[in-house]
Design a protein around this motif. Structure first.
Motif, PDB file in Angstrom:
ATOM      1  N   TRP A 195       0.822  -1.201   0.000  1.00  0.00           N
ATOM      2  CA  TRP A 195       0.000   0.000   0.000  1.00  0.00           C
ATOM      3  C   TRP A 195       0.860   1.256   0.000  1.00  0.00           C
ATOM      4  O   TRP A 195       0.356   2.363  -0.236  1.00  0.00           O
ATOM      5  CB  TRP A 195      -0.956  -0.002   1.188  1.00  0.00           C
ATOM      6  N   ALA A 196       2.158   1.112   0.242  1.00  0.00           N
ATOM      7  CA  ALA A 196       3.070   2.249   0.145  1.00  0.00           C
ATOM      8  C   ALA A 196       3.119   2.801  -1.282  1.00  0.00           C
ATOM      9  O   ALA A 196       3.578   3.936  -1.495  1.00  0.00           O
ATOM     10  CB  ALA A 196       4.472   1.833   0.592  1.00  0.00           C
ATOM     11  N   LEU A 197       2.651   2.017  -2.254  1.00  0.00           N
ATOM     12  CA  LEU A 197       2.619   2.500  -3.632  1.00  0.00           C
ATOM     13  C   LEU A 197       1.533   3.552  -3.845  1.00  0.00           C
ATOM     14  O   LEU A 197       1.633   4.379  -4.760  1.00  0.00           O
ATOM     15  CB  LEU A 197       2.369   1.342  -4.611  1.00  0.00           C
ATOM     16  N   SER A 198       0.501   3.533  -3.018  1.00  0.00           N
ATOM     17  CA  SER A 198      -0.707   4.307  -3.311  1.00  0.00           C
ATOM     18  C   SER A 198      -0.594   5.786  -2.955  1.00  0.00           C
ATOM     19  O   SER A 198      -0.753   6.662  -3.819  1.00  0.00           O
ATOM     20  CB  SER A 198      -1.910   3.684  -2.608  1.00  0.00           C
ATOM     21  N   PHE A 199      -0.332   6.114  -1.698  1.00  0.00           N
ATOM     22  CA  PHE A 199      -0.360   7.514  -1.293  1.00  0.00           C
ATOM     23  C   PHE A 199       0.708   8.366  -1.984  1.00  0.00           C
ATOM     24  O   PHE A 199       0.411   9.479  -2.442  1.00  0.00           O
ATOM     25  CB  PHE A 199      -0.247   7.652   0.223  1.00  0.00           C
ATOM     26  N   PRO A 200       1.962   7.912  -2.075  1.00  0.00           N
ATOM     27  CA  PRO A 200       2.955   8.736  -2.770  1.00  0.00           C
ATOM     28  C   PRO A 200       2.571   9.038  -4.210  1.00  0.00           C
ATOM     29  O   PRO A 200       2.753  10.169  -4.691  1.00  0.00           O
ATOM     30  CB  PRO A 200       4.229   7.887  -2.698  1.00  0.00           C
ATOM     31  N   LEU A 201       2.040   8.027  -4.914  1.00  0.00           N
ATOM     32  CA  LEU A 201       1.614   8.258  -6.297  1.00  0.00           C
ATOM     33  C   LEU A 201       0.438   9.225  -6.343  1.00  0.00           C
ATOM     34  O   LEU A 201       0.352  10.078  -7.233  1.00  0.00           O
ATOM     35  CB  LEU A 201       1.234   6.929  -6.951  1.00  0.00           C
ATOM     36  N   ALA A 202      -0.472   9.125  -5.363  1.00  0.00           N
ATOM     37  CA  ALA A 202      -1.594  10.067  -5.285  1.00  0.00           C
ATOM     38  C   ALA A 202      -1.088  11.485  -5.030  1.00  0.00           C
ATOM     39  O   ALA A 202      -1.607  12.457  -5.606  1.00  0.00           O
ATOM     40  CB  ALA A 202      -2.552   9.639  -4.180  1.00  0.00           C
ATOM     41  N   ALA A 203      -0.088  11.624  -4.169  1.00  0.00           N
ATOM     42  CA  ALA A 203       0.469  12.945  -3.867  1.00  0.00           C
ATOM     43  C   ALA A 203       1.103  13.569  -5.106  1.00  0.00           C
ATOM     44  O   ALA A 203       0.903  14.763  -5.391  1.00  0.00           O
ATOM     45  CB  ALA A 203       1.491  12.834  -2.741  1.00  0.00           C
ATOM     46  N   LEU A 204       1.860  12.768  -5.863  1.00  0.00           N
ATOM     47  CA  LEU A 204       2.499  13.287  -7.074  1.00  0.00           C
ATOM     48  C   LEU A 204       1.448  13.645  -8.124  1.00  0.00           C
ATOM     49  O   LEU A 204       1.566  14.670  -8.816  1.00  0.00           O
ATOM     50  CB  LEU A 204       3.480  12.261  -7.633  1.00  0.00           C
ATOM     51  N   THR A 205       0.416  12.811  -8.248  1.00  0.00           N
ATOM     52  CA  THR A 205      -0.662  13.096  -9.201  1.00  0.00           C
ATOM     53  C   THR A 205      -1.341  14.413  -8.871  1.00  0.00           C
ATOM     54  O   THR A 205      -1.586  15.254  -9.748  1.00  0.00           O
ATOM     55  CB  THR A 205      -1.696  11.960  -9.183  1.00  0.00           C
ATOM     56  N   THR A 206      -1.662  14.619  -7.594  1.00  0.00           N
ATOM     57  CA  THR A 206      -2.288  15.865  -7.153  1.00  0.00           C
ATOM     58  C   THR A 206      -1.378  17.053  -7.410  1.00  0.00           C
ATOM     59  O   THR A 206      -1.825  18.124  -7.856  1.00  0.00           O
ATOM     60  CB  THR A 206      -2.632  15.780  -5.655  1.00  0.00           C
ATOM     61  N   ALA A 207      -0.082  16.877  -7.149  1.00  0.00           N
ATOM     62  CA  ALA A 207       0.885  17.957  -7.372  1.00  0.00           C
ATOM     63  C   ALA A 207       0.946  18.330  -8.856  1.00  0.00           C
ATOM     64  O   ALA A 207       1.009  19.518  -9.210  1.00  0.00           O
ATOM     65  CB  ALA A 207       2.261  17.539  -6.865  1.00  0.00           C
ATOM     66  N   LEU A 208       0.924  17.335  -9.731  1.00  0.00           N
ATOM     67  CA  LEU A 208       0.964  17.611 -11.169  1.00  0.00           C
ATOM     68  C   LEU A 208      -0.297  18.335 -11.631  1.00  0.00           C
ATOM     69  O   LEU A 208      -0.223  19.267 -12.452  1.00  0.00           O
ATOM     70  CB  LEU A 208       1.150  16.308 -11.944  1.00  0.00           C
ATOM     71  N   PHE A 209      -1.447  17.911 -11.127  1.00  0.00           N
ATOM     72  CA  PHE A 209      -2.694  18.609 -11.467  1.00  0.00           C
ATOM     73  C   PHE A 209      -2.636  20.066 -11.007  1.00  0.00           C
ATOM     74  O   PHE A 209      -3.052  20.978 -11.714  1.00  0.00           O
ATOM     75  CB  PHE A 209      -3.894  17.914 -10.827  1.00  0.00           C
ATOM     76  N   ARG A 210      -2.115  20.287  -9.804  1.00  0.00           N
ATOM     77  CA  ARG A 210      -2.032  21.644  -9.249  1.00  0.00           C
ATOM     78  C   ARG A 210      -1.062  22.493 -10.070  1.00  0.00           C
ATOM     79  O   ARG A 210      -1.347  23.652 -10.378  1.00  0.00           O
ATOM     80  CB  ARG A 210      -1.545  21.564  -7.800  1.00  0.00           C
ATOM     81  N   PHE A 211       0.079  21.920 -10.426  1.00  0.00           N
ATOM     82  CA  PHE A 211       1.050  22.648 -11.231  1.00  0.00           C
ATOM     83  C   PHE A 211       0.470  22.990 -12.601  1.00  0.00           C
ATOM     84  O   PHE A 211       0.648  24.110 -13.101  1.00  0.00           O
ATOM     85  CB  PHE A 211       2.327  21.835 -11.395  1.00  0.00           C
ATOM     86  N   ALA A 212      -0.221  22.031 -13.207  1.00  0.00           N
ATOM     87  CA  ALA A 212      -0.826  22.265 -14.527  1.00  0.00           C
ATOM     88  C   ALA A 212      -1.858  23.383 -14.464  1.00  0.00           C
ATOM     89  O   ALA A 212      -1.925  24.231 -15.359  1.00  0.00           O
ATOM     90  CB  ALA A 212      -1.468  20.977 -15.030  1.00  0.00           C
ATOM     91  N   ALA A 213      -2.659  23.403 -13.396  1.00  0.00           N
ATOM     92  CA  ALA A 213      -3.688  24.429 -13.264  1.00  0.00           C
ATOM     93  C   ALA A 213      -3.086  25.820 -13.101  1.00  0.00           C
ATOM     94  O   ALA A 213      -3.619  26.806 -13.632  1.00  0.00           O
ATOM     95  CB  ALA A 213      -4.591  24.108 -12.074  1.00  0.00           C
ATOM     96  N   LEU A 214      -1.969  25.905 -12.374  1.00  0.00           N
ATOM     97  CA  LEU A 214      -1.359  27.208 -12.108  1.00  0.00           C
ATOM     98  C   LEU A 214      -0.465  27.683 -13.249  1.00  0.00           C
ATOM     99  O   LEU A 214      -0.347  28.887 -13.481  1.00  0.00           O
ATOM    100  CB  LEU A 214      -0.547  27.143 -10.808  1.00  0.00           C
TER     101      LEU A 214
END
Length: 321
Positions: A261-280
């Motif tokens: 399950w260590a695969l899940s949250f870090p990948l979710a964090a990076l995905t969210t960060a990329l969405f945020r960067f793309a929006a800004l």
């Protein structure tokens, strides 16, 4: 099997109900945040309520374990790896508070205050345990030790929304300090000592989480500005993602364990960060990359969920180490 024998077996499993299981709710709440960042509001809300139900069930079971088997909880607290998972339950509370910001503001604020208070205490207690426990050796170090630092970086994501600017900077400062310290120690362990044992190898993916969460926190602290530090933090997240991707062929050959399950949250964090960067930034390439990671994240969590249910039904989860 008699009723008494079944009851004894159930109690035996409860005694070994692992603190590491809260990696599940971290991943699920992380998925909800990634979906929200990607504009999938309805899906995000559905995943959030499912995650909340799972978290309530798990925290109840662990609470019963703490009452019935306090010695087992004490054993986890003194364990060099499991100690770092105690903030994982609190991270779930902080993530839920962020998800509820626009839905139920009063509950969101209450959960954030609870999570921030608990995290402040946990940080002091865990760091005290680290510096006063002379039984730790380099071989006991793993990326799981990053979890308390990640938890501190999550606090500003809700704190700035509520107007707690000074407190948010306090937690962010602690997160950056211990991320830098632990990163050095983890790489020392990975380079100069024996490889991580099988069950801990999936925790390598946790390397992605600190810079990704730090990026999101930095954006909140600086008012949504894409500055030099934001670029540095996001690109560190991308670098660690590439580094971990090289390890995937070796990871998929390992037998299933909760540590996956260590695969899940870090990948979710990076995905969210990329969405945020793309929006800004308005750069479409980052949005496309975020959507690709979101699809991968959904598939990973689906597979992990199926494997976890199968392992639970087979009685392979609540077992002595």
């Amino acid at each position: 099997m008699t009723k008494d024998a079944a009851g004894t077996e159930t109690l035996g499993r409860l005694a070994h109900f692992p603190i590491t299981i809260f990696g599940i709710t971290m991943g699920l709440f992380g998925l909800a945040l990634a979906l929200r960042a990607g504009g999938f509001g309805a899906a995000s809300m559905s995943v959030m309520w499912i995650s909340a139900a799972v978290f309530l069930a798990l925290i109840t079971l662990y609470g019963v374990k703490a009452i019935r088997f306090p010695a087992h909880v004490a054993g986890e607290w003194s364990h060099p790896v499991k100690l770092s998972f105690f903030p994982a339950a609190n991270i779930s509370i902080l993530l839920l508070s962020i998800l509820l910001q626009g839905q139920v503001p009063a509950i969101s604020a209450a959960l954030w205050m609870l999570g921030a208070g608990v995290q402040a205490v946990l940080t002091l207690v865990i760091v005290t345990a680290w510096i006063s426990h002379r039984a730790f050796t380099p071989e006991m170090m793993s990326p799981a030790w990053f979890i308390p630092a990640v938890a501190n970086a999550i606090v500003p994501l809700g704190g700035m929304h509520l107007g707690f600017i000074g407190i948010s900077w306090y937690f962010f400062s602690i997160a950056v300090l211990f991320w830098s310290i632990l990163l050095t120690l983890v790489f020392n362990r990975l380079i100069f000592h024996d490889p991580l044992p099988g069950k801990l190898r999936p925790t390598l993916v946790i390397l992605i989480a600190p810079p990704s969460i730090a990026f999101l926190a930095w954006i909140e602290l600086t008012g949504g500005t894409i500055d030099a530090m934001a670029h540095v933090l996001l690109n560190l997240g991308l670098f660690f993602a590439a580094l971990v991707a090289i390890q995937v062929p070796a990871l998929v050959r390992l037998p299933f364990a909760l540590s996956f399950w260590a695969l899940s949250f870090p990948l979710a964090a990076l995905t969210t960060a990329l969405f945020r960067f793309a929006a800004l930034s308005g750069v479409e390439g980052y949005h496309m990359a975020a959507n690709g990671l979101l699809v991968l994240l959904c598939l990973i969590i689906l597979v992990l969920g199926i494997r976890t249910v199968r392992a639970a039904m087979a009685g392979d989860i609540c077992q002595p180490d």
